[in-house]
Design a protein around this motif. Structure first.
Motif, short mmCIF file in Angstrom:
data_model
loop_
_atom_site.label_atom_id
_atom_site.label_comp_id
_atom_site.label_asym_id
_atom_site.label_seq_id
_atom_site.Cartn_x
_atom_site.Cartn_y
_atom_site.Cartn_z
N PRO A 185 51.25 122.89 67.06
CA PRO A 185 52.56 122.53 66.81
C PRO A 185 52.91 121.01 67.04
O PRO A 185 53.98 120.64 66.66
N VAL A 186 52.04 120.43 67.53
CA VAL A 186 52.13 118.95 68.03
C VAL A 186 51.73 117.87 67.13
O VAL A 186 52.27 117.03 66.43
N PHE A 187 50.36 118.29 66.68
CA PHE A 187 49.72 117.15 66.02
C PHE A 187 49.42 117.40 64.53
O PHE A 187 49.14 116.31 63.79
N PHE A 188 49.63 118.73 63.92
CA PHE A 188 49.49 119.06 62.54
C PHE A 188 48.23 118.40 61.92
O PHE A 188 48.31 118.20 60.63
N ALA A 189 47.33 118.45 62.91
CA ALA A 189 46.00 118.08 62.02
C ALA A 189 45.47 118.62 60.91
O ALA A 189 45.28 118.02 59.84
N GLY A 190 45.77 120.20 60.90
CA GLY A 190 45.16 120.75 59.71
C GLY A 190 46.01 120.29 58.37
O GLY A 190 45.56 120.44 57.38
N GLN A 191 47.42 120.40 58.86
CA GLN A 191 48.27 119.84 57.54
C GLN A 191 47.79 118.66 57.00
O GLN A 191 47.92 118.26 55.69
N LEU A 192 47.49 117.64 57.85
CA LEU A 192 47.04 116.21 57.47
C LEU A 192 45.61 116.50 56.51
O LEU A 192 45.62 115.98 55.40
N PHE A 193 44.78 117.37 57.20
CA PHE A 193 43.56 117.64 56.29
C PHE A 193 43.96 118.27 54.92
O PHE A 193 43.18 117.96 53.96
N ALA A 194 45.04 119.15 54.84
CA ALA A 194 45.02 119.63 53.54
C ALA A 194 45.70 118.71 52.70
O ALA A 194 45.19 118.70 51.45
N LEU A 195 46.41 117.80 53.11
CA LEU A 195 47.12 116.59 52.32
C LEU A 195 45.95 115.86 51.84
O LEU A 195 45.64 115.56 50.50
N PHE A 196 44.83 115.35 52.45
CA PHE A 196 43.65 114.71 52.05
C PHE A 196 42.89 115.54 51.12
O PHE A 196 42.05 115.01 50.30
N ILE A 197 42.76 116.80 51.47
CA ILE A 197 41.99 117.66 50.42
C ILE A 197 42.55 117.60 49.28
O ILE A 197 41.76 117.53 48.08
N ILE A 198 44.10 117.68 48.94
CA ILE A 198 44.64 117.65 47.77
C ILE A 198 44.38 116.15 47.13
O ILE A 198 44.04 116.18 45.73
N VAL A 199 44.37 115.16 47.78
CA VAL A 199 43.93 114.11 47.38
C VAL A 199 42.58 113.91 46.51
O VAL A 199 42.31 113.24 45.75
N VAL A 200 41.67 114.22 47.66
CA VAL A 200 40.12 114.11 47.17
C VAL A 200 39.96 114.95 45.95
O VAL A 200 39.19 114.81 45.11
N ALA A 201 40.64 116.04 45.87
CA ALA A 201 40.38 117.21 44.89
C ALA A 201 41.01 116.31 43.41
O ALA A 201 40.31 116.47 42.38
N ALA A 202 42.06 115.66 43.59
CA ALA A 202 42.42 115.18 42.54
C ALA A 202 41.64 113.94 42.07
O ALA A 202 41.21 113.87 40.75
N ALA A 203 40.75 113.31 42.86
CA ALA A 203 39.97 112.27 42.53
C ALA A 203 38.72 112.72 41.92
O ALA A 203 38.01 112.42 40.94
N GLU A 204 38.25 113.85 42.53
CA GLU A 204 37.21 114.44 42.23
C GLU A 204 37.14 114.99 40.67
O GLU A 204 36.23 115.01 39.81
#
Lengths: 156, 102
Positions: B55-74
């Motif tokens: 609930p503090v760091f949201f690291a997984g949500q940031l990972f999900a955002l970067f996955i969406i970015v990398v998926a678009a580039a790929e």
């Protein structure tokens, strides 16, 4: 979060994904892909992550299926030949083994989720992960330039 | 109550469906669409773990955002390569790119 809503959304996501991997018409698969990603955006909304839901909707549920349908029209490849039975068997066995191996990890303790505010996510994005954020923007620029260079027609 | 286990089970089944698609599809466009399903299953797992456990760091949500970015580039690079394959071989079936297999 209601269990009924989750069950409906999860069922729609899985049905859409099955259409994507099984349909013989690639256009149908692309439309099903759009719906699958749309319902995943709904799941993100139920999870209390509106920021992720909006990005999922704009990028994955809208842009990517449209790009896919453009490519399908360009290459005129609407129909696909179904794979052989042996290949289906191997794929089912591998996917089943994957699920079996993962299933033991799923006994998660009963805790409630916490909503993730867009403000908090944006602040984290631009402070803790500032360097990956900039690298991602360079990656997108490189992908755009690379796609143009790869796909342009060479003048003879 | 919907627990983290439900979300992880959903993303595991989604990943298995995408894996099945990558292994069985005979059309490069369909293979790329199945890869998109794989990436989204992973992003869903990351995002749900973050919402339940972090609930503090949201690291997984940031990972999900970067996955969406990398998926678009790929996907954009993948489609550009696919267009080259189509111009070279006149088809986007997976059979036409098996020259380099061992």
């Amino acid at each position: 979060m209601s269990a009924v809503g989750f069950a409906i959304l999860a069922g729609l996501v899985l049905a859409g994904a099955l259409v994507v991997v099984l349909s013989e018409n690639v256009v149908h698969a692309a439309v099903a892909l759009a719906f699958t990603f749309f319902f995943i955006a709904g799941l993100y909304l139920m999870l209390g992550s509106p920021m992720l839901a909006v990005i999922q909707f704009a990028v994955n549920a809208a842009a990517i299926p449209i790009l896919t349908i453009f490519i399908i029209m360009t290459t005129q490849s609407r129909r696909v030949r179904p794979a052989s039975g042996a290949l289906y068997l191997i794929a089912v066995v591998l996917a089943g083994a994957f699920l079996y191996g993962l299933w033991g990890l799923l006994g998660a303790p009963q805790t409630a989720f916490r909503p993730v505010s867009p403000e908090g996510l944006g602040a984290r994005l631009l402070s803790v992960t500032l360097l990956p954020f900039e690298v991602a923007s360079v990656l997108l620029l490189l992908a755009m330039v690379g796609a143009i260079v790869l796909a342009r027609r060479l003048e003879k | 109550m919907i627990t983290l286990g439900h979300f992880l089970a959903l993303s595991a089944v989604l990943f298995a469906i995408g894996l099945f698609g990558v292994l069985t599809r005979r059309n490069l466009i369909a293979v790329l669409m199945s890869v998109e399903i794989l990436l989204n299953a992973a992003a869903l797992a990351f995002a749900s773990v973050a919402a339940y456990k972090d609930p503090v760091f949201f690291a997984g949500q940031l990972f999900a955002l970067f996955i969406i970015v990398v998926a678009a580039a790929e996907l954009s690079i993948g489609f550009a390569i696919l267009l080259l394959v189509f111009r070279h071989a006149g088809s986007v079936a997976t059979d036409v790119v098996e020259e380099m297999r061992g």
